[in-house]
Design a protein around this motif. Sequence first.
Motif, PDB file in Angstrom:
ATOM      1  N   GLN A  97      -1.847 -11.179   6.897  1.00  0.00           N
ATOM      2  CA  GLN A  97      -3.026 -10.401   6.537  1.00  0.00           C
ATOM      3  C   GLN A  97      -3.164  -9.176   7.449  1.00  0.00           C
ATOM      4  O   GLN A  97      -3.450  -8.066   6.976  1.00  0.00           O
ATOM      5  CB  GLN A  97      -4.272 -11.268   6.620  1.00  0.00           C
ATOM      6  CG  GLN A  97      -5.523 -10.607   6.057  1.00  0.00           C
ATOM      7  CD  GLN A  97      -6.730 -11.513   6.149  1.00  0.00           C
ATOM      8  OE1 GLN A  97      -6.972 -12.142   7.176  1.00  0.00           O
ATOM      9  NE2 GLN A  97      -7.498 -11.596   5.068  1.00  0.00           N
ATOM     10  N   SER A  98      -2.953  -9.361   8.750  1.00  0.00           N
ATOM     11  CA  SER A  98      -3.055  -8.250   9.701  1.00  0.00           C
ATOM     12  C   SER A  98      -1.976  -7.201   9.433  1.00  0.00           C
ATOM     13  O   SER A  98      -2.223  -5.998   9.549  1.00  0.00           O
ATOM     14  CB  SER A  98      -2.934  -8.768  11.136  1.00  0.00           C
ATOM     15  OG  SER A  98      -3.990  -9.647  11.447  1.00  0.00           O
ATOM     16  N   LEU A  99      -0.774  -7.656   9.083  1.00  0.00           N
ATOM     17  CA  LEU A  99       0.314  -6.738   8.751  1.00  0.00           C
ATOM     18  C   LEU A  99      -0.046  -5.932   7.504  1.00  0.00           C
ATOM     19  O   LEU A  99       0.223  -4.728   7.417  1.00  0.00           O
ATOM     20  CB  LEU A  99       1.609  -7.520   8.539  1.00  0.00           C
ATOM     21  CG  LEU A  99       2.876  -6.703   8.276  1.00  0.00           C
ATOM     22  CD1 LEU A  99       3.166  -5.757   9.435  1.00  0.00           C
ATOM     23  CD2 LEU A  99       4.067  -7.635   8.028  1.00  0.00           C
ATOM     24  N   TYR A 100      -0.652  -6.593   6.538  1.00  0.00           N
ATOM     25  CA  TYR A 100      -1.098  -5.915   5.311  1.00  0.00           C
ATOM     26  C   TYR A 100      -2.121  -4.834   5.638  1.00  0.00           C
ATOM     27  O   TYR A 100      -2.024  -3.691   5.156  1.00  0.00           O
ATOM     28  CB  TYR A 100      -1.685  -6.951   4.352  1.00  0.00           C
ATOM     29  CG  TYR A 100      -2.469  -6.372   3.198  1.00  0.00           C
ATOM     30  CD1 TYR A 100      -1.822  -5.703   2.161  1.00  0.00           C
ATOM     31  CD2 TYR A 100      -3.856  -6.510   3.142  1.00  0.00           C
ATOM     32  CE1 TYR A 100      -2.543  -5.180   1.088  1.00  0.00           C
ATOM     33  CE2 TYR A 100      -4.576  -5.987   2.075  1.00  0.00           C
ATOM     34  CZ  TYR A 100      -3.912  -5.324   1.060  1.00  0.00           C
ATOM     35  OH  TYR A 100      -4.631  -4.806   0.008  1.00  0.00           O
ATOM     36  N   TYR A 101      -3.115  -5.167   6.478  1.00  0.00           N
ATOM     37  CA  TYR A 101      -4.125  -4.183   6.869  1.00  0.00           C
ATOM     38  C   TYR A 101      -3.480  -3.006   7.605  1.00  0.00           C
ATOM     39  O   TYR A 101      -3.835  -1.840   7.387  1.00  0.00           O
ATOM     40  CB  TYR A 101      -5.186  -4.824   7.768  1.00  0.00           C
ATOM     41  CG  TYR A 101      -6.108  -5.779   7.064  1.00  0.00           C
ATOM     42  CD1 TYR A 101      -6.447  -5.612   5.727  1.00  0.00           C
ATOM     43  CD2 TYR A 101      -6.667  -6.862   7.743  1.00  0.00           C
ATOM     44  CE1 TYR A 101      -7.301  -6.491   5.083  1.00  0.00           C
ATOM     45  CE2 TYR A 101      -7.532  -7.739   7.100  1.00  0.00           C
ATOM     46  CZ  TYR A 101      -7.835  -7.547   5.772  1.00  0.00           C
ATOM     47  OH  TYR A 101      -8.678  -8.411   5.135  1.00  0.00           O
ATOM     48  N   PHE A 102      -2.551  -3.311   8.485  1.00  0.00           N
ATOM     49  CA  PHE A 102      -1.883  -2.269   9.270  1.00  0.00           C
ATOM     50  C   PHE A 102      -1.191  -1.268   8.348  1.00  0.00           C
ATOM     51  O   PHE A 102      -1.338  -0.051   8.490  1.00  0.00           O
ATOM     52  CB  PHE A 102      -0.870  -2.908  10.226  1.00  0.00           C
ATOM     53  CG  PHE A 102       0.033  -1.923  10.907  1.00  0.00           C
ATOM     54  CD1 PHE A 102      -0.417  -1.154  11.966  1.00  0.00           C
ATOM     55  CD2 PHE A 102       1.352  -1.769  10.489  1.00  0.00           C
ATOM     56  CE1 PHE A 102       0.420  -0.234  12.591  1.00  0.00           C
ATOM     57  CE2 PHE A 102       2.197  -0.866  11.110  1.00  0.00           C
ATOM     58  CZ  PHE A 102       1.726  -0.097  12.158  1.00  0.00           C
ATOM     59  N   ILE A 103      -0.439  -1.773   7.392  1.00  0.00           N
ATOM     60  CA  ILE A 103       0.306  -0.901   6.479  1.00  0.00           C
ATOM     61  C   ILE A 103      -0.647  -0.107   5.591  1.00  0.00           C
ATOM     62  O   ILE A 103      -0.455   1.096   5.361  1.00  0.00           O
ATOM     63  CB  ILE A 103       1.290  -1.736   5.636  1.00  0.00           C
ATOM     64  CG1 ILE A 103       2.363  -2.360   6.538  1.00  0.00           C
ATOM     65  CG2 ILE A 103       1.939  -0.877   4.553  1.00  0.00           C
ATOM     66  CD1 ILE A 103       3.283  -3.333   5.827  1.00  0.00           C
ATOM     67  N   CYS A 104      -1.702  -0.769   5.102  1.00  0.00           N
ATOM     68  CA  CYS A 104      -2.673  -0.085   4.245  1.00  0.00           C
ATOM     69  C   CYS A 104      -3.361   1.068   4.966  1.00  0.00           C
ATOM     70  O   CYS A 104      -3.691   2.090   4.365  1.00  0.00           O
ATOM     71  CB  CYS A 104      -3.731  -1.065   3.745  1.00  0.00           C
ATOM     72  SG  CYS A 104      -3.145  -2.204   2.483  1.00  0.00           S
ATOM     73  N   HIS A 105      -3.585   0.912   6.254  1.00  0.00           N
ATOM     74  CA  HIS A 105      -4.359   1.897   7.007  1.00  0.00           C
ATOM     75  C   HIS A 105      -3.515   3.047   7.546  1.00  0.00           C
ATOM     76  O   HIS A 105      -4.067   4.023   8.066  1.00  0.00           O
ATOM     77  CB  HIS A 105      -5.077   1.214   8.174  1.00  0.00           C
ATOM     78  CG  HIS A 105      -6.189   0.306   7.732  1.00  0.00           C
ATOM     79  ND1 HIS A 105      -6.630  -0.759   8.479  1.00  0.00           N
ATOM     80  CD2 HIS A 105      -6.935   0.310   6.602  1.00  0.00           C
ATOM     81  CE1 HIS A 105      -7.608  -1.372   7.830  1.00  0.00           C
ATOM     82  NE2 HIS A 105      -7.810  -0.738   6.692  1.00  0.00           N
ATOM     83  N   LEU A 106      -2.205   2.971   7.446  1.00  0.00           N
ATOM     84  CA  LEU A 106      -1.360   4.043   7.969  1.00  0.00           C
ATOM     85  C   LEU A 106      -1.700   5.379   7.310  1.00  0.00           C
ATOM     86  O   LEU A 106      -1.797   6.409   7.976  1.00  0.00           O
ATOM     87  CB  LEU A 106       0.119   3.706   7.741  1.00  0.00           C
ATOM     88  CG  LEU A 106       0.717   2.636   8.659  1.00  0.00           C
ATOM     89  CD1 LEU A 106       2.156   2.332   8.248  1.00  0.00           C
ATOM     90  CD2 LEU A 106       0.681   3.091  10.111  1.00  0.00           C
ATOM     91  N   GLU A 107      -1.867   5.357   5.991  1.00  0.00           N
ATOM     92  CA  GLU A 107      -2.157   6.598   5.276  1.00  0.00           C
ATOM     93  C   GLU A 107      -3.495   7.192   5.705  1.00  0.00           C
ATOM     94  O   GLU A 107      -3.665   8.410   5.748  1.00  0.00           O
ATOM     95  CB  GLU A 107      -2.158   6.342   3.770  1.00  0.00           C
ATOM     96  CG  GLU A 107      -2.297   7.606   2.945  1.00  0.00           C
ATOM     97  CD  GLU A 107      -2.244   7.344   1.448  1.00  0.00           C
ATOM     98  OE1 GLU A 107      -2.353   8.310   0.682  1.00  0.00           O
ATOM     99  OE2 GLU A 107      -2.090   6.170   1.058  1.00  0.00           O
ATOM    100  N   CYS A 108      -4.458   6.330   6.048  1.00  0.00           N
ATOM    101  CA  CYS A 108      -5.787   6.791   6.460  1.00  0.00           C
ATOM    102  C   CYS A 108      -5.738   7.583   7.763  1.00  0.00           C
ATOM    103  O   CYS A 108      -6.614   8.405   8.028  1.00  0.00           O
ATOM    104  CB  CYS A 108      -6.741   5.611   6.613  1.00  0.00           C
ATOM    105  SG  CYS A 108      -7.202   4.815   5.055  1.00  0.00           S
ATOM    106  N   VAL A 109      -4.754   7.322   8.600  1.00  0.00           N
ATOM    107  CA  VAL A 109      -4.668   8.021   9.891  1.00  0.00           C
ATOM    108  C   VAL A 109      -3.533   9.044   9.892  1.00  0.00           C
ATOM    109  O   VAL A 109      -3.092   9.493  10.952  1.00  0.00           O
ATOM    110  CB  VAL A 109      -4.494   7.024  11.060  1.00  0.00           C
ATOM    111  CG1 VAL A 109      -5.740   6.184  11.211  1.00  0.00           C
ATOM    112  CG2 VAL A 109      -3.280   6.127  10.862  1.00  0.00           C
TER     113      VAL A 109
END
Length: 260
Positions: A97-109
Amino acid sequence: MLERWSSVFKRGCAISAESSIVPRCVLSMSVFCNELSRAGFQVMMDVNASNMSYLKVNAVDRYVLSCSVERMALVKDVYSRIFSSDVCEGDMWKFVQSLYYFICHLECVGLDDGEFKDVFTAGELETLHNLDNAKVHHNCGARANIVLARPQIKEMVESANLDLRSGKPSVRLRFGHDNTIMTILCLIGVGGWGDESWDCSEIPMAANIQLIFAKNRKGHVIAKMQLNESDLIPWTSWNILSEKFVLIGGKDIKTLSVKI
């Protein structure tokens, strides 16, 4: 925002900003307000625990994810692609789940997520999104949690009325959390929020709600609400809109009488 509402952001405009005491929110406020300072505006910033009642929502009825066969199969498949051994001392689901959040948030930053495209399959991404969407929908839209946005609605109405009475251009900025935005939207019931069709990915990093005030040609106060710069509530008499907010937020909200 400066470009869109140049009639508000002008010399002598009173600008104040409040932030949740969570460090990432304070940093966001600081960076945002520094840009306003560079444009020649003075901003009064405040970080105070007493403001947390309307800057952060903490769900009282939290979503509990069941240990489904589908979830465990997903975890096993992901682990088999990443690790050479299936021995793990930690929480395997939490890692995925944490890996999923990490990948999803890359574009946001502003970072390229291309290097991680093969971590999850399209089906796994859909499953992870649906699980996350269900969790956030419950934590922000469930009956026990939705009323937690009342302090935010109350503060918005009272602050707006105070500024309208002053008769001077003013801007109030608040820096909080994604679940605060979503709970407000659910309580107001706009844009499909609060029903099963909602999509939590519509609230990315730096998501924002804007409540804008103006006067029409008759001199009456009108207002509209935007989510991420797109209209949720079109220009409406503030008298009508505030009455709706009062019903939503509680009878103790003081309203401003505006002739229609």
